[in-house]
Design a protein around this motif. Structure first.
Motif, PDB file in Angstrom:
ATOM      1  N   ILE A   1      87.657 -34.011   2.273  1.00  0.00           N
ATOM      2  CA  ILE A   1      86.894 -32.814   1.949  1.00  0.00           C
ATOM      3  C   ILE A   1      87.877 -31.718   1.560  1.00  0.00           C
ATOM      4  N   MET A   2      87.654 -31.094   0.424  1.00  0.00           N
ATOM      5  CA  MET A   2      88.499 -29.974   0.000  1.00  0.00           C
ATOM      6  C   MET A   2      87.681 -28.691   0.131  1.00  0.00           C
ATOM      7  N   GLY A   3      88.301 -27.668   0.585  1.00  0.00           N
ATOM      8  CA  GLY A   3      87.615 -26.400   0.741  1.00  0.00           C
ATOM      9  C   GLY A   3      88.604 -25.316   1.091  1.00  0.00           C
ATOM     10  N   ARG A   4      88.057 -24.159   1.408  1.00  0.00           N
ATOM     11  CA  ARG A   4      88.900 -22.996   1.709  1.00  0.00           C
ATOM     12  C   ARG A   4      89.778 -23.201   2.934  1.00  0.00           C
ATOM     13  N   LEU A   5      89.405 -24.122   3.815  1.00  0.00           N
ATOM     14  CA  LEU A   5      90.178 -24.328   5.041  1.00  0.00           C
ATOM     15  C   LEU A   5      90.913 -25.667   5.061  1.00  0.00           C
TER      16      LEU A   5
ATOM     17  N   GLY B   1      86.879 -28.176   5.068  1.00  0.00           N
ATOM     18  CA  GLY B   1      88.090 -28.965   5.008  1.00  0.00           C
ATOM     19  C   GLY B   1      89.010 -28.892   6.203  1.00  0.00           C
ATOM     20  N   ALA B   2      88.657 -28.092   7.209  1.00  0.00           N
ATOM     21  CA  ALA B   2      89.508 -27.966   8.393  1.00  0.00           C
ATOM     22  C   ALA B   2      89.375 -29.195   9.288  1.00  0.00           C
ATOM     23  N   THR B   3      90.419 -29.454  10.059  1.00  0.00           N
ATOM     24  CA  THR B   3      90.379 -30.445  11.123  1.00  0.00           C
ATOM     25  C   THR B   3      90.167 -29.661  12.407  1.00  0.00           C
ATOM     26  N   VAL B   4      88.986 -29.769  12.989  1.00  0.00           N
ATOM     27  CA  VAL B   4      88.550 -28.924  14.104  1.00  0.00           C
ATOM     28  C   VAL B   4      88.920 -29.543  15.441  1.00  0.00           C
TER      29      VAL B   4
END
Length: 122
Positions: free
Chosen positions: A3-7, A33-36
């Motif tokens: 997933i690509m995104g702002r994070l 896109g973050a890994t939470v």
């Protein structure tokens, strides 16, 4: 597919991910896109959030149960997340608990519980 995104590439630590705003934040951050890395007192609810995030294509890990109202619990969460994910870029402090009531009749233990969970956690 990543997933690509702002994070993308960011590692947010989000507390209270078992429900409500914490769950919603975990879903949004992962969708960006973050890994939470989350946590909650309720292990089943925390696991459900991880499942929701991963079914949507995101990446999330969690520590639960963990009590952030104690120094040991907070340290355990941060240390575990850094060990699992290698670092921390963002802290979204959502975990909280309170006991409401008229101040004049509130038992002292309810007052101290609220102070501990509303002021000490942050």
């Amino acid at each position: 597919m990543a997933i690509m995104g702002r994070l993308a590439g960011k590692i947010p630590f989000i507390s209270g991910t078992g429900a409500g705003k914490g769950r919603a934040a975990a879903q949004v951050f992962a969708a960006e896109g973050a890994t939470v890395f989350g946590c909650d007192l309720d292990a089943d609810a925390a696991a459900e959030t991880v499942e929701l995030v991963e079914k949507a294509g995101g990446v999330m890990r969690s520590l639960a149960p963990v009590d952030l109202s104690t120094e040991a619990g907070a340290r355990e969460w941060i240390d575990a997340g850094i060990e699992v994910l290698g670092g921390i870029d963002i802290l979204y402090n959502n975990a909280s608990a309170l006991r409401n009531g008229p101040f004049a009749t509130m038992p002292a233990e309810d007052w101290y519980f609220t102070i501990k969970n509303e002021l000490d956690i942050p």
